[in-house]
Design a protein around this motif. Sequence first.
Motif, mmCIF file in Angstrom:
data_model
loop_
_atom_site.group_PDB
_atom_site.id
_atom_site.type_symbol
_atom_site.label_atom_id
_atom_site.label_comp_id
_atom_site.label_asym_id
_atom_site.label_seq_id
_atom_site.Cartn_x
_atom_site.Cartn_y
_atom_site.Cartn_z
ATOM 1 N N GLU A 1 22.690 -52.371 9.299
ATOM 2 C CA GLU A 1 21.491 -52.946 9.899
ATOM 3 C C GLU A 1 21.712 -54.409 10.269
ATOM 4 O O GLU A 1 22.455 -55.127 9.602
ATOM 5 C CB GLU A 1 20.306 -52.853 8.930
ATOM 6 C CG GLU A 1 19.753 -51.453 8.779
ATOM 7 C CD GLU A 1 18.492 -51.415 7.921
ATOM 8 O OE1 GLU A 1 17.640 -50.566 8.175
ATOM 9 O OE2 GLU A 1 18.390 -52.242 6.983
ATOM 10 N N ARG A 2 21.047 -54.832 11.349
ATOM 11 C CA ARG A 2 21.078 -56.228 11.757
ATOM 12 C C ARG A 2 20.019 -56.988 10.959
ATOM 13 O O ARG A 2 18.831 -56.695 11.058
ATOM 14 C CB ARG A 2 20.829 -56.356 13.258
ATOM 15 C CG ARG A 2 22.056 -56.011 14.082
ATOM 16 C CD ARG A 2 21.754 -55.967 15.586
ATOM 17 N NE ARG A 2 20.965 -57.080 16.082
ATOM 18 C CZ ARG A 2 21.432 -58.311 16.322
ATOM 19 N NH1 ARG A 2 22.720 -58.581 16.082
ATOM 20 N NH2 ARG A 2 20.650 -59.260 16.784
ATOM 21 N N PHE A 3 20.489 -57.965 10.172
ATOM 22 C CA PHE A 3 19.625 -58.697 9.253
ATOM 23 C C PHE A 3 19.658 -60.177 9.601
ATOM 24 O O PHE A 3 20.726 -60.769 9.764
ATOM 25 C CB PHE A 3 20.113 -58.464 7.813
ATOM 26 C CG PHE A 3 19.513 -59.378 6.788
ATOM 27 C CD1 PHE A 3 18.148 -59.384 6.548
ATOM 28 C CD2 PHE A 3 20.318 -60.223 6.025
ATOM 29 C CE1 PHE A 3 17.586 -60.220 5.589
ATOM 30 C CE2 PHE A 3 19.778 -61.060 5.056
ATOM 31 C CZ PHE A 3 18.410 -61.056 4.841
ATOM 32 N N LEU A 4 18.482 -60.797 9.691
ATOM 33 C CA LEU A 4 18.362 -62.217 9.999
ATOM 34 C C LEU A 4 17.718 -62.934 8.825
ATOM 35 O O LEU A 4 16.676 -62.507 8.319
ATOM 36 C CB LEU A 4 17.496 -62.427 11.245
ATOM 37 C CG LEU A 4 17.095 -63.874 11.575
ATOM 38 C CD1 LEU A 4 18.312 -64.708 11.960
ATOM 39 C CD2 LEU A 4 16.037 -63.902 12.683
ATOM 40 N N ASP A 5 18.325 -64.043 8.406
ATOM 41 C CA ASP A 5 17.751 -64.895 7.369
ATOM 42 C C ASP A 5 17.409 -66.241 7.998
ATOM 43 O O ASP A 5 18.304 -67.010 8.369
ATOM 44 C CB ASP A 5 18.729 -65.061 6.205
ATOM 45 C CG ASP A 5 18.109 -65.783 5.022
ATOM 46 O OD1 ASP A 5 16.869 -65.789 4.914
ATOM 47 O OD2 ASP A 5 18.860 -66.334 4.193
ATOM 48 N N ILE A 6 16.117 -66.521 8.130
ATOM 49 C CA ILE A 6 15.651 -67.755 8.763
ATOM 50 C C ILE A 6 15.590 -68.853 7.706
ATOM 51 O O ILE A 6 14.832 -68.757 6.744
ATOM 52 C CB ILE A 6 14.256 -67.563 9.392
ATOM 53 C CG1 ILE A 6 14.297 -66.460 10.448
ATOM 54 C CG2 ILE A 6 13.759 -68.863 10.007
ATOM 55 C CD1 ILE A 6 12.924 -66.120 11.030
ATOM 56 N N SER B 1 12.686 -64.785 5.388
ATOM 57 C CA SER B 1 12.455 -66.222 5.534
ATOM 58 C C SER B 1 12.092 -66.730 4.144
ATOM 59 O O SER B 1 11.008 -66.460 3.638
ATOM 60 C CB SER B 1 11.318 -66.476 6.518
ATOM 61 O OG SER B 1 10.993 -67.849 6.567
ATOM 62 N N VAL B 2 13.020 -67.431 3.504
ATOM 63 C CA VAL B 2 12.854 -67.833 2.110
ATOM 64 C C VAL B 2 12.769 -69.360 2.024
ATOM 65 O O VAL B 2 13.714 -70.058 2.395
ATOM 66 C CB VAL B 2 14.019 -67.308 1.247
ATOM 67 C CG1 VAL B 2 13.849 -67.745 -0.215
ATOM 68 C CG2 VAL B 2 14.114 -65.786 1.335
ATOM 69 N N GLY B 3 11.647 -69.863 1.555
ATOM 70 C CA GLY B 3 11.466 -71.312 1.444
ATOM 71 C C GLY B 3 11.469 -72.005 2.787
ATOM 72 O O GLY B 3 11.876 -73.163 2.896
ATOM 73 N N GLY C 1 10.354 -52.378 12.092
ATOM 74 C CA GLY C 1 11.152 -53.193 11.192
ATOM 75 C C GLY C 1 10.316 -53.924 10.150
ATOM 76 O O GLY C 1 9.078 -53.934 10.208
ATOM 77 N N LEU C 2 11.010 -54.550 9.206
ATOM 78 C CA LEU C 2 10.348 -55.240 8.097
ATOM 79 C C LEU C 2 10.733 -56.716 8.074
ATOM 80 O O LEU C 2 11.872 -57.068 8.380
ATOM 81 C CB LEU C 2 10.750 -54.610 6.755
ATOM 82 C CG LEU C 2 10.386 -53.141 6.522
ATOM 83 C CD1 LEU C 2 11.029 -52.643 5.231
ATOM 84 C CD2 LEU C 2 8.879 -52.971 6.450
ATOM 85 N N VAL C 3 9.787 -57.561 7.681
ATOM 86 C CA VAL C 3 10.052 -58.991 7.508
ATOM 87 C C VAL C 3 9.447 -59.437 6.185
ATOM 88 O O VAL C 3 8.327 -59.029 5.830
ATOM 89 C CB VAL C 3 9.471 -59.832 8.671
ATOM 90 C CG1 VAL C 3 7.987 -59.582 8.871
ATOM 91 C CG2 VAL C 3 9.723 -61.324 8.436
ATOM 92 N N LEU C 4 10.181 -60.249 5.440
ATOM 93 C CA LEU C 4 9.669 -60.780 4.180
ATOM 94 C C LEU C 4 9.631 -62.303 4.246
ATOM 95 O O LEU C 4 10.654 -62.947 4.468
ATOM 96 C CB LEU C 4 10.528 -60.340 2.992
ATOM 97 C CG LEU C 4 9.962 -60.783 1.636
ATOM 98 C CD1 LEU C 4 10.023 -59.646 0.618
ATOM 99 C CD2 LEU C 4 10.708 -61.999 1.083
ATOM 100 N N ASN C 5 8.442 -62.857 4.080
ATOM 101 C CA ASN C 5 8.253 -64.296 3.981
ATOM 102 C C ASN C 5 8.041 -64.661 2.522
ATOM 103 O O ASN C 5 7.142 -64.132 1.856
ATOM 104 C CB ASN C 5 7.041 -64.741 4.809
ATOM 105 C CG ASN C 5 7.381 -64.976 6.252
ATOM 106 O OD1 ASN C 5 7.983 -65.976 6.610
ATOM 107 N ND2 ASN C 5 7.012 -64.021 7.109
ATOM 108 N N HIS C 6 8.899 -65.548 2.021
ATOM 109 C CA HIS C 6 8.862 -66.005 0.626
ATOM 110 C C HIS C 6 8.681 -67.507 0.676
ATOM 111 O O HIS C 6 9.562 -68.230 1.151
ATOM 112 C CB HIS C 6 10.199 -65.605 -0.034
ATOM 113 C CG HIS C 6 10.509 -66.258 -1.343
ATOM 114 N ND1 HIS C 6 10.769 -65.539 -2.484
ATOM 115 C CD2 HIS C 6 10.653 -67.560 -1.698
ATOM 116 C CE1 HIS C 6 11.058 -66.358 -3.483
ATOM 117 N NE2 HIS C 6 10.990 -67.594 -3.021
#
Length: 422
Positions: free
Chosen positions: A171-176, A242-244, A269-274
């Motif tokens: 899977e193509r994963f992006l970490d902002i 997107s973490v911090g 798709g899924l996105v997680l904001n932390h």
Amino acid sequence: MQSLLPKIESQLSALPVPITLQLPDGRQVAKPGSRITLAFTEWSALAKLATRQVGAIGEAYVEGRVQIEGAMRDLIDATVSLLPGNPAETNTTWWSRVQRRAKSRGSHSLGRDARQVEFHYDVSDDFYALWLDERRAYSCAYFRDANMTLAQAQEAKLDHICRKLMLKPGERFLDIGSGWGALLMWAAEHYGVDATGITLSKNQHAHVQRLIEAKGLQGRVRVELRDYRELDPAKPFDKISSVGMFEHVGAANMPVYFRKIHSLLVPGGLVLNHGITSGGLDYKQLGAGMGDFIEKYIFPGGELLHVTHVLRETAAAGLEMVDTENLRPHYARTLWAWSDALESQLDKAREVLRGSGGKQGENAERILRAYRLYLAGSAMSFEQGWIALHQMLSTKPDGKVDDGTIRGAQSQYPFVRDYIYK
């Protein structure tokens, strides 16, 4: 200034931690068994104590007008009792909201955001390495087991995020806002994803580049020095984290931020904001001068929003929130672990900062003092509930009612939590 002393002595008598005050004229005001000493060189700084402006006292400490002797944990226990009330109280006047909006809009151009990130994250990699875990995970850990070490809890956090996102090989994963690459590496090595990270920190970018080469992950992991607004939606991602990060976006740019995420995510798709959220529904920053201290010395341009505000902007951008979790006390424990680690090696920290050269080297003592107060004060704020930490998992509905593990899911999310904890 003599008239201040009776008021200050009354305040000290009510504190749970005995404190000694060293006055500018050399006299002392002491309680038996004092564990903390505050030595003032200026009467003006002492006046801030009388009015309970703890942020201003913190600034005086950073600038060398106040000396502090004693343990940070004792200092924080005293600080909680010194505060005049709840520093997260709401300010909802229409004019204050207009002012905040205008300031937010002017504080988050591409250039200003880059400079603000550099101010905080490019202090010194070696300095951060002194008190972070080996992976340099600079965000709230997840103490799934009460006996976990900080390093174990950080790995638990990384895996918690990957499980929530249901990451799969290829899977193509992006970490902002990918920081020093902890989540990028964990996702690539443990879940087999094709991972892309973005950061505005030159130091972090260089560090992750070295990690990628050292681990032989050049084909599956990459890091880019760019702003989230510059990403091309022509090649969307299956999963995004997107973490911090959204604490740095600014209230005025929240619609832009979430619309960009929507455009970068494949349907379903899924996105997680932390990220850190406010304890008050609508306030500018922590009161008693604490917010001003953070703005000046730690996170210029940082803005906290209540979780309901964040979720409103999420929905307005066309994303559906499917799971929200509050990890507030976990961040308090994380910050105390960082604070204790820094306190245990203050001399080494000074040496590292002085050896970093440039403005950091020149301002080593100021930076160290600011971070001592920032880490311990932030731990206090999470413990007291003035600020919180939320993980918000959302989907981009694909409109396919008949697909998915349950009719109407319109995404990969199974609408049960079992998969996260198995």
